[in-house]
Scaffold this motif. Structure first.
Motif, mmCIF file in Angstrom:
data_model
loop_
_atom_site.group_PDB
_atom_site.id
_atom_site.type_symbol
_atom_site.label_atom_id
_atom_site.label_comp_id
_atom_site.label_asym_id
_atom_site.label_seq_id
_atom_site.Cartn_x
_atom_site.Cartn_y
_atom_site.Cartn_z
ATOM 1 N N ILE A 139 0.817 -1.208 0.000
ATOM 2 C CA ILE A 139 0.000 0.000 0.000
ATOM 3 C C ILE A 139 0.860 1.271 0.000
ATOM 4 O O ILE A 139 0.355 2.361 0.264
ATOM 5 C CB ILE A 139 -0.966 0.031 1.197
ATOM 6 N N ALA A 140 2.142 1.135 -0.293
ATOM 7 C CA ALA A 140 3.039 2.284 -0.219
ATOM 8 C C ALA A 140 2.584 3.418 -1.128
ATOM 9 O O ALA A 140 2.626 4.594 -0.749
ATOM 10 C CB ALA A 140 4.464 1.870 -0.577
ATOM 11 N N GLY A 141 2.152 3.076 -2.338
ATOM 12 C CA GLY A 141 1.718 4.111 -3.257
ATOM 13 C C GLY A 141 0.470 4.825 -2.782
ATOM 14 O O GLY A 141 0.375 6.057 -2.847
ATOM 15 N N ALA A 142 -0.525 4.069 -2.313
ATOM 16 C CA ALA A 142 -1.752 4.670 -1.806
ATOM 17 C C ALA A 142 -1.459 5.555 -0.595
ATOM 18 O O ALA A 142 -2.062 6.628 -0.429
ATOM 19 C CB ALA A 142 -2.741 3.578 -1.431
ATOM 20 N N LEU A 143 -0.534 5.125 0.256
ATOM 21 C CA LEU A 143 -0.179 5.907 1.435
ATOM 22 C C LEU A 143 0.467 7.232 1.030
ATOM 23 O O LEU A 143 0.158 8.288 1.600
ATOM 24 C CB LEU A 143 0.757 5.100 2.330
ATOM 25 N N LEU A 144 1.339 7.180 0.038
ATOM 26 C CA LEU A 144 1.956 8.416 -0.441
ATOM 27 C C LEU A 144 0.904 9.367 -0.989
ATOM 28 O O LEU A 144 0.943 10.579 -0.746
ATOM 29 C CB LEU A 144 2.990 8.115 -1.523
ATOM 30 N N GLY A 145 -0.009 8.850 -1.768
ATOM 31 C CA GLY A 145 -1.067 9.687 -2.300
ATOM 32 C C GLY A 145 -1.890 10.341 -1.199
ATOM 33 O O GLY A 145 -2.245 11.522 -1.276
ATOM 34 N N ALA A 146 -2.190 9.573 -0.140
ATOM 35 C CA ALA A 146 -2.966 10.119 0.979
ATOM 36 C C ALA A 146 -2.166 11.169 1.744
ATOM 37 O O ALA A 146 -2.725 12.163 2.214
ATOM 38 C CB ALA A 146 -3.387 8.987 1.908
ATOM 39 N N LEU A 147 -0.854 10.963 1.865
ATOM 40 C CA LEU A 147 -0.011 11.980 2.488
ATOM 41 C C LEU A 147 -0.053 13.265 1.680
ATOM 42 O O LEU A 147 -0.157 14.372 2.231
ATOM 43 C CB LEU A 147 1.423 11.467 2.620
ATOM 44 N N PRO A 175 0.531 18.675 -3.673
ATOM 45 C CA PRO A 175 -0.914 18.781 -3.444
ATOM 46 C C PRO A 175 -1.771 18.305 -4.611
ATOM 47 O O PRO A 175 -2.834 17.724 -4.417
ATOM 48 C CB PRO A 175 -1.105 20.286 -3.191
ATOM 49 N N ALA A 176 -1.324 18.528 -5.863
ATOM 50 C CA ALA A 176 -2.110 18.069 -7.010
ATOM 51 C C ALA A 176 -2.188 16.558 -7.017
ATOM 52 O O ALA A 176 -3.229 15.968 -7.280
ATOM 53 C CB ALA A 176 -1.511 18.591 -8.313
ATOM 54 N N GLY A 177 -1.054 15.900 -6.707
ATOM 55 C CA GLY A 177 -0.980 14.435 -6.513
ATOM 56 C C GLY A 177 -1.547 13.628 -7.655
ATOM 57 O O GLY A 177 -1.929 14.103 -8.698
ATOM 58 N N GLY A 178 -1.558 12.297 -7.427
ATOM 59 C CA GLY A 178 -2.337 11.435 -8.278
ATOM 60 C C GLY A 178 -1.641 10.765 -9.425
ATOM 61 O O GLY A 178 -2.281 10.427 -10.414
ATOM 62 N N ASP A 179 -0.324 10.526 -9.371
ATOM 63 C CA ASP A 179 0.337 9.791 -10.444
ATOM 64 C C ASP A 179 -0.276 8.390 -10.531
ATOM 65 O O ASP A 179 -0.301 7.651 -9.546
ATOM 66 C CB ASP A 179 1.845 9.683 -10.150
ATOM 67 N N PRO A 180 -0.774 7.984 -11.686
ATOM 68 C CA PRO A 180 -1.439 6.686 -11.782
ATOM 69 C C PRO A 180 -0.530 5.514 -11.469
ATOM 70 O O PRO A 180 -0.977 4.452 -11.091
ATOM 71 C CB PRO A 180 -1.920 6.651 -13.247
ATOM 72 N N ARG A 181 0.779 5.693 -11.599
ATOM 73 C CA ARG A 181 1.689 4.592 -11.263
ATOM 74 C C ARG A 181 1.610 4.256 -9.779
ATOM 75 O O ARG A 181 1.921 3.157 -9.359
ATOM 76 C CB ARG A 181 3.132 4.957 -11.631
ATOM 77 N N PHE A 182 1.222 5.262 -8.966
ATOM 78 C CA PHE A 182 1.123 5.035 -7.525
ATOM 79 C C PHE A 182 -0.281 4.672 -7.082
ATOM 80 O O PHE A 182 -0.466 4.074 -6.044
ATOM 81 C CB PHE A 182 1.545 6.319 -6.780
ATOM 82 N N MET A 183 -1.271 5.080 -7.840
ATOM 83 C CA MET A 183 -2.636 5.052 -7.319
ATOM 84 C C MET A 183 -3.518 3.997 -7.943
ATOM 85 O O MET A 183 -4.718 3.995 -7.770
ATOM 86 C CB MET A 183 -3.270 6.436 -7.513
ATOM 87 N N ASN A 184 -2.961 3.072 -8.676
ATOM 88 C CA ASN A 184 -3.753 2.052 -9.327
ATOM 89 C C ASN A 184 -4.242 1.022 -8.302
ATOM 90 O O ASN A 184 -3.520 0.110 -7.923
ATOM 91 C CB ASN A 184 -2.927 1.374 -10.416
ATOM 92 N N ALA A 185 -5.486 1.237 -7.856
ATOM 93 C CA ALA A 185 -6.125 0.313 -6.891
ATOM 94 C C ALA A 185 -5.299 0.134 -5.624
ATOM 95 O O ALA A 185 -5.341 -0.885 -4.976
ATOM 96 C CB ALA A 185 -6.352 -1.052 -7.543
ATOM 97 N N GLY A 186 -4.509 1.190 -5.283
ATOM 98 C CA GLY A 186 -3.745 1.130 -4.047
ATOM 99 C C GLY A 186 -2.503 0.276 -4.143
ATOM 100 O O GLY A 186 -1.845 0.030 -3.151
ATOM 101 N N VAL A 187 -2.135 -0.177 -5.327
ATOM 102 C CA VAL A 187 -0.952 -1.004 -5.476
ATOM 103 C C VAL A 187 0.202 -0.143 -5.938
ATOM 104 O O VAL A 187 0.054 0.660 -6.849
ATOM 105 C CB VAL A 187 -1.178 -2.149 -6.499
ATOM 106 N N CYS A 188 1.354 -0.287 -5.297
ATOM 107 C CA CYS A 188 2.494 0.545 -5.634
ATOM 108 C C CYS A 188 3.028 0.232 -7.027
ATOM 109 O O CYS A 188 3.274 -0.907 -7.341
ATOM 110 C CB CYS A 188 3.591 0.337 -4.572
ATOM 111 N N ARG A 189 3.237 1.290 -7.812
ATOM 112 C CA ARG A 189 3.767 1.113 -9.170
ATOM 113 C C ARG A 189 5.019 1.951 -9.366
ATOM 114 O O ARG A 189 5.173 2.649 -10.338
ATOM 115 C CB ARG A 189 2.717 1.546 -10.210
ATOM 116 N N TYR A 190 5.914 1.883 -8.398
ATOM 117 C CA TYR A 190 7.157 2.632 -8.544
ATOM 118 C C TYR A 190 7.914 2.127 -9.765
ATOM 119 O O TYR A 190 7.889 0.949 -10.085
ATOM 120 C CB TYR A 190 8.058 2.430 -7.316
ATOM 121 N N PRO A 191 8.655 3.044 -10.413
ATOM 122 C CA PRO A 191 9.464 2.604 -11.537
ATOM 123 C C PRO A 191 10.599 1.707 -11.093
ATOM 124 O O PRO A 191 11.012 1.787 -9.968
ATOM 125 C CB PRO A 191 9.990 3.902 -12.132
#
Length: 364
Positions: free
Chosen positions: A197-205, A348-364
């Protein structure tokens, strides 16, 4: 007016002056000077001063110069100034990945002794990089701002709190700025590899206007003052020292997993006093040195002893392993891609889809 000036000066003199990043302190030999040692370290001078003082009790002829440098600068300055007269004899840093890179690129001297052989296998690499203490990576919250019953104990609980109605942590949560903090960057890359959930957590931060700082002390000062309610992914020993001094703080080791960072020592090839560096390193890893690190510097000992401690005990703790795996995210292209994706999530704009796809981390 003169009386007021005298009072102000007296108050200023009564307040201890803390070392700023990059400050240098010389610890003169306690007897006739027979040895010299220059240390570049990321541990605050105030924290490490008692360790040096105890070493000098055993070796009164040793003069020690300690320079407090942030992690990225310690690495960069060594590469820039390694052939100069002020080249360090010992590098002590919590930037495990950068220390590993120095070893990998041939900048370190090997050292083998009874003390280094006592280290757990995950706390040394190639006989050239050595853990001297370990740091659980924790969440810290202000007990006056966040009731214990509401404090998160897992990343999932933190995510739920960040997403809860009313946004109670909006503008009140902090973490490292990984563009400026090498330790923060290391921890973020480790989260990316371990946490689903690392990506979803970053988005929420990012959605909660996370406050980003370079140094642990600044984040802890802000949470202790109530400016922040909670900070995520910070080094535990600094928080414990503040708690011991009476700050209204509490530490949470995440129950899903708690990363463990090693404070590592490397003896650079270009230092003028390698034998003194070896002697100081062996002192740090000795039972006495480990006790002083724990008692005086509030750093957690890494070597097992009869009194317990060492070897990163704890069911949820996950030590970060020294070795070539830490080099992956130091690749220039990989680093740029990772930072771009991280920035797009925490801004603040946030929302990179690589991070936010169903809460699964998509780091490069």
């Amino acid at each position: 007016m003169i009386r007021l000036f005298v009072v102000v000066v007296a108050l200023l003199l009564a307040v201890p002056v803390l070392a700023a990043p990059g400050d240098v302190r010389r610890f003169p030999a306690q007897g006739a000077a027979t040895a010299q040692l220059r240390i570049h370290g990321t541990t605050d001078i105030e924290v490490f001063a008692e360790v040096i003082a105890d070493y000098q009790r055993l070796h009164p002829g040793s003069e020690v110069v300690y320079e407090d440098i942030i992690t990225q600068d310690l690495y960069a300055r060594y590469l820039r100034d390694r052939s100069g007269p002020a080249s360090p004899d010992l590098l002590i840093s919590s930037g495990m990945d950068l220390q590993t890179k120095l070893v990998n690129d041939g900048h370190a001297l090997p050292h083998r002794s009874l003390q280094t052989q006592a280290l757990p296998s995950w706390a040394q690499w190639r006989g050239e990089a050595f853990g001297i203490s370990y740091e659980p990576v924790v969440m810290v919250y202000n007990t006056r701002r966040l009731p214990a019953a509401k404090a998160p104990h897992t990343r999932r609980q933190l995510l739920d709190l960040l997403r809860s109605e009313g946004a109670p942590l909006r503008g009140k949560v902090g973490t490292y700025d990984i563009e400026r903090s090498s330790v923060g960057y290391l921890l973020a890359t480790q989260d990316a590899q371990r946490g689903s959930i690392a990506g979803a957590l970053l988005g929420a931060l990012g959605d909660n206007a996370v406050v980003r700082e370079e140094r642990t002390g600044v984040l802890l000062d802000q949470v202790a003052s109530g400016q922040l309610s909670l900070v995520y992914n910070v080094l535990g020993s600094y928080a414990q020292a503040r708690i011991d001094a009476g700050a209204p703080l509490a530490i949470v080791e995440p129950e899903d997993y708690t990363l463990v960072v090693l404070r590592t020592a490397v003896i650079p090839r270009t230092g003028a006093h390698p034998q003194e560096a070896r002697r100081f390193l062996d002192y740090l890893l000795s039972p006495r040195g480990q006790q002083v690190l724990a008692r005086e510097a509030r750093l957690m000992p890494i070597v097992r002893s009869d009194a317990g401690g060492g070897d990163a005990p704890g069911r949820s703790r996950r030590p970060i392993q020294l070795g070539p795996g830490l080099l992956v995210y130091l690749d220039a292209l990989k680093r740029r891609q990772f930072l771009d994706a991280w920035r797009s999530s925490v801004e603040p704009a946030g929302g990179d889809p690589r991070f936010m796809n169903a809460g699964v981390c998509r780091y490069p």
